[in-house]
Structure formats: C-alpha cells, structure tokens
Design a protein around this motif. Structure first.
Motif, PDB file in Angstrom:
ATOM      1  N   ALA A 339      12.443  -8.678  -3.094  1.00  0.00           N
ATOM      2  CA  ALA A 339      11.478  -9.306  -2.191  1.00  0.00           C
ATOM      3  C   ALA A 339      10.629  -8.291  -1.440  1.00  0.00           C
ATOM      4  N   MET A 340      11.244  -7.269  -0.883  1.00  0.00           N
ATOM      5  CA  MET A 340      10.495  -6.250  -0.150  1.00  0.00           C
ATOM      6  C   MET A 340       9.962  -5.158  -1.063  1.00  0.00           C
ATOM      7  N   ALA A 341      10.584  -4.995  -2.225  1.00  0.00           N
ATOM      8  CA  ALA A 341      10.242  -3.868  -3.088  1.00  0.00           C
ATOM      9  C   ALA A 341       8.967  -4.093  -3.883  1.00  0.00           C
ATOM     10  N   VAL A 342       8.816  -5.277  -4.465  1.00  0.00           N
ATOM     11  CA  VAL A 342       7.671  -5.519  -5.353  1.00  0.00           C
ATOM     12  C   VAL A 342       6.339  -5.393  -4.619  1.00  0.00           C
ATOM     13  N   PRO A 343       6.129  -6.072  -3.477  1.00  0.00           N
ATOM     14  CA  PRO A 343       4.817  -5.951  -2.824  1.00  0.00           C
ATOM     15  C   PRO A 343       4.544  -4.579  -2.218  1.00  0.00           C
ATOM     16  N   SER A 344       5.581  -3.778  -1.969  1.00  0.00           N
ATOM     17  CA  SER A 344       5.371  -2.454  -1.374  1.00  0.00           C
ATOM     18  C   SER A 344       5.439  -1.334  -2.402  1.00  0.00           C
ATOM     19  N   SER A 345       5.474  -1.687  -3.683  1.00  0.00           N
ATOM     20  CA  SER A 345       5.615  -0.666  -4.726  1.00  0.00           C
ATOM     21  C   SER A 345       4.321   0.091  -4.989  1.00  0.00           C
ATOM     22  N   GLY A 346       3.168  -0.502  -4.623  1.00  0.00           N
ATOM     23  CA  GLY A 346       1.892   0.140  -4.911  1.00  0.00           C
ATOM     24  C   GLY A 346       1.535   0.107  -6.371  1.00  0.00           C
ATOM     25  N   ALA A 347       2.219  -0.706  -7.159  1.00  0.00           N
ATOM     26  CA  ALA A 347       1.989  -0.734  -8.602  1.00  0.00           C
ATOM     27  C   ALA A 347       0.834  -1.639  -8.976  1.00  0.00           C
ATOM     28  N   PRO A 350      -2.823  -1.228  -4.580  1.00  0.00           N
ATOM     29  CA  PRO A 350      -2.537   0.146  -4.138  1.00  0.00           C
ATOM     30  C   PRO A 350      -2.017   0.185  -2.710  1.00  0.00           C
ATOM     31  N   LEU A 351      -1.263   1.236  -2.411  1.00  0.00           N
ATOM     32  CA  LEU A 351      -0.693   1.377  -1.074  1.00  0.00           C
ATOM     33  C   LEU A 351      -1.773   1.363   0.000  1.00  0.00           C
ATOM     34  N   GLN A 352      -2.952   1.888  -0.331  1.00  0.00           N
ATOM     35  CA  GLN A 352      -4.045   1.956   0.652  1.00  0.00           C
ATOM     36  C   GLN A 352      -4.614   0.577   0.970  1.00  0.00           C
ATOM     37  N   ALA A 353      -4.247  -0.446   0.190  1.00  0.00           N
ATOM     38  CA  ALA A 353      -4.746  -1.798   0.427  1.00  0.00           C
ATOM     39  C   ALA A 353      -3.661  -2.728   0.947  1.00  0.00           C
ATOM     40  N   LEU A 354      -2.530  -2.171   1.356  1.00  0.00           N
ATOM     41  CA  LEU A 354      -1.429  -2.972   1.879  1.00  0.00           C
ATOM     42  C   LEU A 354      -1.469  -3.015   3.402  1.00  0.00           C
ATOM     43  N   PRO A 355      -0.987  -4.114   4.011  1.00  0.00           N
ATOM     44  CA  PRO A 355      -0.839  -4.123   5.475  1.00  0.00           C
ATOM     45  C   PRO A 355       0.118  -3.027   5.923  1.00  0.00           C
ATOM     46  N   GLY A 356       0.034  -2.666   7.192  1.00  0.00           N
ATOM     47  CA  GLY A 356       0.823  -1.554   7.713  1.00  0.00           C
ATOM     48  C   GLY A 356       2.316  -1.723   7.512  1.00  0.00           C
ATOM     49  N   PHE A 357       2.820  -2.960   7.656  1.00  0.00           N
ATOM     50  CA  PHE A 357       4.253  -3.201   7.487  1.00  0.00           C
ATOM     51  C   PHE A 357       4.710  -2.824   6.085  1.00  0.00           C
ATOM     52  N   ILE A 370      10.716   4.811  -7.729  1.00  0.00           N
ATOM     53  CA  ILE A 370      11.033   4.774  -9.163  1.00  0.00           C
ATOM     54  C   ILE A 370       9.766   4.585  -9.989  1.00  0.00           C
ATOM     55  N   THR A 371       8.845   3.752  -9.509  1.00  0.00           N
ATOM     56  CA  THR A 371       7.589   3.530 -10.227  1.00  0.00           C
ATOM     57  C   THR A 371       6.760   4.807 -10.294  1.00  0.00           C
ATOM     58  N   ASP A 372       6.668   5.525  -9.184  1.00  0.00           N
ATOM     59  CA  ASP A 372       5.890   6.773  -9.177  1.00  0.00           C
ATOM     60  C   ASP A 372       6.469   7.790 -10.160  1.00  0.00           C
ATOM     61  N   GLY A 373       7.789   7.902 -10.181  1.00  0.00           N
ATOM     62  CA  GLY A 373       8.401   8.808 -11.142  1.00  0.00           C
ATOM     63  C   GLY A 373       8.162   8.363 -12.566  1.00  0.00           C
ATOM     64  N   MET A 374       8.182   7.062 -12.803  1.00  0.00           N
ATOM     65  CA  MET A 374       7.942   6.546 -14.150  1.00  0.00           C
ATOM     66  C   MET A 374       6.503   6.782 -14.587  1.00  0.00           C
ATOM     67  N   ARG A 375       5.565   6.647 -13.656  1.00  0.00           N
ATOM     68  CA  ARG A 375       4.170   6.959 -13.985  1.00  0.00           C
ATOM     69  C   ARG A 375       4.027   8.412 -14.411  1.00  0.00           C
ATOM     70  N   SER A 376       4.715   9.295 -13.708  1.00  0.00           N
ATOM     71  CA  SER A 376       4.644  10.708 -14.053  1.00  0.00           C
ATOM     72  C   SER A 376       5.138  10.945 -15.473  1.00  0.00           C
ATOM     73  N   ILE A 377       6.244  10.287 -15.835  1.00  0.00           N
ATOM     74  CA  ILE A 377       6.814  10.484 -17.167  1.00  0.00           C
ATOM     75  C   ILE A 377       5.936   9.870 -18.239  1.00  0.00           C
ATOM     76  N   LEU A 378       5.445   8.659 -18.007  1.00  0.00           N
ATOM     77  CA  LEU A 378       4.709   7.931 -19.045  1.00  0.00           C
ATOM     78  C   LEU A 378       3.242   8.313 -19.135  1.00  0.00           C
ATOM     79  N   TYR A 379       2.606   8.645 -17.986  1.00  0.00           N
ATOM     80  CA  TYR A 379       1.153   8.840 -17.979  1.00  0.00           C
ATOM     81  C   TYR A 379       0.709  10.267 -17.694  1.00  0.00           C
ATOM     82  N   TYR A 380       1.517  11.030 -16.948  1.00  0.00           N
ATOM     83  CA  TYR A 380       1.044  12.306 -16.431  1.00  0.00           C
ATOM     84  C   TYR A 380       1.845  13.492 -16.946  1.00  0.00           C
TER      85      TYR A 380
END
Length: 446
Positions: A339-347, A350-357, A370-380
């Motif tokens: 519940a808290m993880a999906v909307p705050s994942s920035g996936a 983007p994090l810059q478009a999320l409310p402060g909470f 985990i998503t950021d690390g996965m992006r690094s492995i898969l895309y970068y």
C-alpha cells in the motif's frame, strides 16, 4: 439429552465490529495511499531534472560573432525562473548522455552544432535562391528508462520550450528582414516566423521487451510480493509443523503433535527457511521472466543474486513483523510492502511529482530502493551510481534492522514468560492434539 445448538456466529456484535473495523481500515488506507500518490502529478511536480545542451558553434553576422544557441538556452532558463516544476540543467553533450544513461534526467533539449549558421542562412541571398530552404532543428530527447510519465512530462516541457524559442527567433528574423528592406513572400514569412523544426528522439533507447521502461518496476514488485507472501506461507507452515496450527486438506484436518518451542527458535526456523527458499524463488522469477517471457536483461548472474537478495530481505522483514505482532503483522506487511510502497516507488509517477508525504516514504520504502537497483541492472549496465549501490546498502540496513527487531522482540516475549500457549492451557491442548491424531486416520479413510 441432546446437546444444545450453539448460537449463530453472525449474531455476535464482536464479530461484526471487529471484521468491519479491519476491512474499513484496509479499504480506506489503500484508497488514500494508492490514489493519493498519483491523483495530481502535475500539481505536485517540483524540480523534475531536464538537461539543456548547447552544441552550437556560432557564426559571424555583420562581422560580429553570434551564438543563437546561447540565446535559446538563456531564454529558457529566464522563462523558467518562476516555474519550479522543472530543474533545467545546462550540460555538455557528454554529461547529458551520461545522466540520461543513469536515469538522472528525464529528457534533454539539444541545440545542434550548426544552429546559428542555419538560422542566419534563412535570410541570406544564397538561401533565397534555394527551392527548399534548410530549416534549423532543435532536438528533444526522451528517456523512458527513467519512467514513462516523467519522460512524457519532460518531453512536453522541452517541446513547449523549443517552440517558444523558435517563435522568439522568428520575431528577430522578421524584424531584421524588414529593416533590410527584404521583400518576403507569404511562405517565407511563415517560415521565418517559426524557423526551427522540433525533432523528437529517444535519448536512451530500450529493447522492445522492456515494457516501455516499466519492466524494472514490475520485476521489483514481483520480488517484493514473493518475499511477503513467502513469509506468510512459511510462518503458517512452521506453526503447523510445530503443532500450533492445524492444516485442512479438503475435509481432512491434520494436526501435528504440539512442540513447545520458544518464540526466538520459531522465528529462527522461519528465517532459515526463508533464506534458503529465496534461492528457489529468485531463480524461478528470473527463469520465468527472462527465459520464458523473453524480457530484455543482461548481467544475468547479478540479476539472479539481486533477485534472491531482495526476496530474502523482504521475507525476513515480514517474518519479523509476524513474530512481533502476530496476525496484525500480516496487515502491516501488506501496508508497508504494497500500500505505501507502490505509490512511493517513483516507478510510474516520478518522485518529483509526488506529494511531500509520499516523497518522504520513498526514502526508506523497500520497493523504491529495489526498483532503482533493478533499473540499474536492466537499463544502465549495472552502474553503481545509477541506483545499484543505494539499493544494496538499503537492503543490508533493512535486513539488519529486521533481524534485530524480530529477535529482540521475541526474546523479550520469551523472557517475560509470554508463551504462545499458557501453562493453564497445556492440558487442554494435549487432549485436543491426541484426539486430532486419533481421528485423522479415520477421517482419511472416510
């Protein structure tokens, strides 16, 4: 005399109130968290990083050096001075490519090397003799690997800025042509009014089996769900094996002999199982996604290690919550890991478009890391500073905190004599276990 029939459970106010409160909390929290983080991304947008690249080498005009690329870049920065939605970063082409390849900018606006010469050429005598004038270009680079919605926002902003810059240049060109007494055809006037062509290109191309930049998020979500559900399953299996719970297989109920085990040892058994079975789950997740579905992926060995580690960390954390809070620990796991993880994942947003909470949640919520690390492995190309190092460090901290918390709480319970089955109930439990063991063969035969 026949024994009296028990009253209907549906007549129990406690059952209705307890179930109603739990479901009310779940439905309200999930609605507020899921929708609250994504309902107004443009209104919440702050400092989305976008690159400005000026490759223009300039030209001579009236014996003076002119660089219209500098004018375009400075004009965009000036117009955005009071708009905090975007963070326009003036970068070299090399640095912009690097940040696009690390997901640190969501797009770029590039002024080409011959921009000034091409603009000046529109009003030159040689240009007028050409049948098809060559228009200067401004290139908008997208970056879906950083997130499709963020890339789209950056692309729209870049295109708007490019067209505004072109219109401003057009005013200057028309003014210069009029001051020189040039006689322009209507077609020439239209071309000079908006001289630059805006071209859109992919700044960091991805494979066709990358879910348009979302495969890293979906893969990370699978790892989190596997860890959370795996912990619930292992917790139930351990309690069944120790005789604290019975197991129903259709009409057959099986209950193992009760083994009085400390809470610390029970958690230890579950933790060992979780760590061992994470290897199985991580291997199957990679095989299913890459081997069967053909998801674009490289660094397969690192991907396997990362998958196993992520499932293990989430699973051990969920087991700690279950050991500390019991049944409410399952609800806490769902809230923390979903519940808290999906909307705050920035996936997606983007994090810059999320409310402060939600932006605050993203600093420690496991799915974001985990998503950021996965992006690094898969895309970068598994670059450490593209999110992979942060992910490993975050998972290590989460594992350590979970182990200390889980074993610390269960040890406290054990030392205070808070046994799972109080001594007064031991005789009744022993009788119930014996009766269950005796009736199991008969039930199986039936």
């Amino acid at each position: 005399m026949p024994s009296p029939q028990p009253s209907s459970a549906l007549r129990s106010p406690r059952l209705w109130i307890g179930s109603g409160l739990i479901l009310a909390v779940v439905s309200t929290l999930f609605a507020l968290l899921y929708v609250g983080g994504n309902v107004n991304p443009k209104g919440n947008l702050r400092d989305l990083p976008v690159a400005l690249v000026n490759n223009d080498s300039g030209a001579q005009a009236g014996g003076k050096p002119v660089n219209l690329g500098d004018q375009v870049v400075s004009g965009i920065k000036k117009n955005a001075a009071n708009n905090h939605s975007f963070d326009w970063q003036i970068l070299s082409q090399k640095e912009a490519d690097k940040r696009l390849g690390q997901g640190k900018v969501f797009g770029a606006l590039v002024v080409p090397k011959d921009f000034t010469a091409a603009v000046m050429g529109l009003t030159s005598p040689q240009q007028k003799q050409q049948k098809q004038p060559v228009r200067p270009t401004l290139t908008v680079l997208t970056n879906q690997s950083a997130g499709s919605i963020g890339s789209s926002m950056a692309s729209q902003a870049n295109q708007k800025a490019a067209h505004a810059a072109s219109a401003q240049l057009g005013k200057e060109l028309l003014s210069r042509a009029n001051s020189q007494g040039a006689k322009l055809t209507p077609a020439s006037q239209l071309m000079l009014a908006d001289p630059a062509t805006v071209v859109i290109a992919d700044g960091h191309p991805l494979g066709s089996h990358s879910a348009m930049g979302l495969s890293a998020f979906y893969y990370a979500l699978v790892l989190v769900v596997c860890g959370m559900l795996g912990a619930n399953a292992i917790n139930s299996q351990v309690d069944t094996a120790l005789g604290y719970l019975h197991a129903d297989f259709g009409p057959i109920r099986q209950r193992m002999p009760l083994q009085h085990t400390s809470r610390v040892r029970t958690l230890g058994i579950g933790t060992v199982l979780m760590l061992a079975l994470s290897v199985v789950m991580g291997s199957l997740v990679e095989f299913a996604t890459v081997g069967v579905l053909g998801m674009d992926a490289s660094h397969l060995g690192l991907l396997w290690l990362y998958s196993v580690g992520a499932i293990a960390v989430v699973g051990v954390s969920a087991l700690a919550l279950l050991a500390a809070f019991g049944v409410p620990g399952m609800l806490l796991s769902a809230i923390i890991f979903v519940a808290m993880a999906v909307p705050s994942s920035g996936a997606t947003v983007p994090l810059q478009a999320l409310p402060g909470f939600f932006h605050g949640l993203s600093e420690f919520e496991p799915l974001r890391q985990i998503t950021d690390g996965m992006r690094s492995i898969l895309y970068y190309d598994a670059q450490a500073d593209a999110g992979l190092t942060r992910a490993w460090v975050s998972m290590g901290i989460a594992l350590a905190v979970s182990v200390v918390f889980g074993f610390g709480v269960t040890r406290f319970y054990d030392r205070k004599g808070m046994h799972r089955i109080p001594p007064a109930d031991e005789t009744a439990e022993a009788v119930e276990t014996a009766e269950a063991a005796e009736s199991a063969p008969a039930s199986a035969t039936a």
